[in-house]
Design a protein around this motif. Structure first.
Motif: not given
Length: 624
Positions: A500, A503-504, A543, A548, A551-552
């Motif tokens: 994460w 990702d973020c 997330q 999501k 995916e993560t």
């Protein structure tokens, strides 16, 4: 937040008639419970200081922090923000000069700072006017005691010579560096009595002090010179003054959850002590209700006096309830009663809540997709508040991540009914594991065998520490609480935080884990709760949406399958601090220590994805 010398005073008085002290430096309030708390050593310019005990802090009613559940668990009446640097929020935190031994690079003298005759406000040798240097070395024991390095005893006992028989022999120490090597062999202590000089080589050995008959003095310089605790049997160890092992904080935290996060309880907080006195005096409800009506709780008419009185009684019931688990119980914090209460709230959610409440948790939208394999529930924690308090600290060896460590140093000379704390707000995602799949996985040979390796290493450490610190509990009764379930969920939290953060956009240090693991719980909360700007970027909640998560989680598990340190990483039989990890290193699983609850131990990525020899060891191998 200012740091002020507890001795050096500045002419003049503040508005309260108290003599003010000249600020020496400043730290952030949050650092007063994590980095520079009570008993910690810090360098300020050319001098060294130790943070004084709580009884020297001047705290203000306006800086009180309320978290009833955590107050009950830690058995304190309140929490206080560390004092700020100016009234009305405080006049800083007191510090004391430590270590007291200084040396002069010019005349080579090694003695207490006060004997150098340095002018007030300066740190120079009174004889040659050259800058003084605080001792690079201190001694500490596992019970938290701390003292100057015993230079006199070191040079005389190394040479089998004590003080002169006449008692009139002059002993003046000097510290010289030959410069021949970069090791401690080049640091030589001499005494004017003529004893053979002794280098500091070997001073850092675990039994160096005990071998010379040097025992722990029981000194607690953060509480003053008269705060000595005689009779300590722990062996003193030499540490560098700025070493991380010189101070390990013991922090405790709790989330604000209903009913304590609700608006009514928030409004009640500053008035609760007064209402408690009225109840203690057995006054009639009519009198208490009239008192309630005169407070600002009733200003907007949102609550009735009867509702307020009911909230007061509810908090009284909490205070009268049985005390939580003893600190001597060997169990992870993730399994205690506070976590059980939080787990239930996170699992069930809150639905819609008011804008001024401290906790909001709703189920993640599915968007027509089921949760990834192995997950049972995803909850979006759109709003949370966490209170973190400094309970105590240890030295030499970091506190054990279980609750069975009794090495807790005192924060004050006398009893205090409060602890320093900070409160932070943030957001997060709570994930619960499918317990039916989890129970089936826990019975497989692979997870049981790998968890048992960590369990055995941890049990040996717990028993050795109990014997070393004089525990009365039989060693055979002390066992590690490590289970396959714990290692799995802990490692899952780590790999998701790493994923994460990519990702973020958060740095990994801005995300934290909060584990909920016992026979009745199997969940992790990954959240941001930090007082700096990195905690307000937003995006963590997203997330938790099912799309999501697919995916993560898929990306995180794929990334976990390979480590740049493989094959040694995956094939490791023991790694990390005290050999409490298996397949886990900084190239794959480990996090910044502020993000992890257990100092980056009890981790094994094989629990997630299996091993090349046995994929069934991995909980997620069927869903990959």
């Amino acid at each position: 937040m200012a740091l002020r010398n507890g001795r050096t005073r500045q002419a003049g008085q503040n508005g309260d008639g108290d003599v003010t002290r000249k600020p020496l430096g400043a730290v952030r309030r949050a650092q007063a419970i994590t980095t520079y708390g009570v008993g910690a050593i810090l360098a300020i310019e050319d001098q060294s200081y130790i943070v004084s005990g709580l009884d020297s802090w001047r705290v203000w009613p306006s800086d009180m922090i309320y978290e009833p559940r955590l107050q009950h668990w830690l058995r304190v009446a309140k929490f206080q923000l560390p004092p700020a640097d100016e009234p009305p929020s405080g006049d800083g935190i007191r510090v004391r000069l430590f270590p007291e031994m200084y040396s002069c690079a010019s005349c080579m003298k090694l003695q207490e700072f006060r004997r150098f005759g340095s002018p007030p406000g300066k740190s120079v040798c009174g004889a040659c006017e050259k800058p003084l240097t605080p001792s690079r070395f201190v001694v500490a024991c596992e019970n938290g005691h701390l003292d100057d390095f015993p230079y006199f005893e070191w040079v005389h006992k190394k040479s089998d010579q004590t003080r002169g028989e006449s008692g009139q022999t002059k002993h003046e120490l000097t510290l010289e560096s030959t410069g021949q090597t970069a090791s401690l062999r080049s640091v030589v202590i001499k005494c004017s009595c003529g004893v053979r000089p002794a280098s500091l080589e070997g001073a850092f050995g675990g039994g160096a002090m005990s071998a010379l008959g040097i025992k722990c003095t029981g000194q607690r310089p953060w509480l003053g010179r008269d705060a000595k605790q005689p009779g300590c049997t722990a062996a003193p160890r030499t540490l560098q003054r700025g070493a991380s092992a010189a101070w390990f904080p013991i922090n405790r935290s709790a989330l604000s959850i209903p009913p304590w996060s609700e608006t009514l309880q928030q409004r009640l907080n500053p008035h609760y002590a007064m209402f408690g006195v009225l109840l203690d005096n057995d006054l009639p409800d009519t009198v208490i209700l009239e008192t309630i009506k005169k407070t600002d709780i009733m200003d907007d008419g949102r609550f009735t006096a009867e509702e307020v009185l009911s909230a007061v009684r509810r908090r009284r019931e909490l205070e009268a309830s049985a005390l939580p688990d003893s600190d001597e119980t060997v169990m992870f914090e993730s399994a205690n009663e506070l976590r059980e209460e939080e787990y239930n709230q996170l699992y069930d959610g809150t639905g819609g809540v008011g804008r001024d409440e401290n906790f909001e948790c709703v189920q993640a939208p599915g968007d027509g997709r089921a949760l990834p394999y192995g997950l049972k529930r995803s909850m979006l924690v759109k709003r949370l508040r966490e209170v973190r308090a400094l309970q105590s600290f240890t030295r030499v060896a970091m506190p054990d991540p279980t609750g069975g460590d009794t090495r807790k140093a005192s924060l004050a000379k006398g009893p205090v009914d409060w602890l320093p704390a900070v409160e932070v707000s943030g957001e997060g995602v709570f994930l619960a594991i499918d317990e039916q799949l989890l129970r089936e996985w826990e019975q497989r040979p692979g997870p049981m065998r790998r968890a048992h390796q960590i369990w055995g290493n941890h049990t040996a450490i717990l028993r050795e520490r109990a014997e070393r610190t004089g525990s009365t509990k039989p060693p055979g009764d002390i066992t590690s609480p490590v289970t396959p379930r714990y290692v799995l969920l802990h490692t899952l939290a780590h790999v998701l935080i790493n994923e994460w953060s990519l990702d973020c956009g958060y740095p990994a240090a801005a995300l934290r884990e909060r584990l909920y693991i016992s026979d009745k719980m199997a969940g992790v909360l990954i959240y941001t709760a930090t007082s700096d700007s990195a905690g307000s970027l937003g995006g963590v909640v997203a997330q938790g949406e099912h799309r999501k998560l697919h995916e993560t989680l898929e990306s995180a598990l794929a990334r976990t399958e390979w480590c740049s340190q493989d094959p040694p990483c995956m094939e490791s039989e023991a790694s990390g601090i005290d050999s409490l990890n298996l397949a886990a290193c900084y190239a794959c699983v480990l996090l910044p220590e502020t993000s992890c609850e257990t100092n980056n131990v009890f981790l094994d990525r094989a629990m997630l994805i299996g091993t090349p020899e046995d994929q069934s060891t991995g909980f997620f191998y069927k869903g990959m």
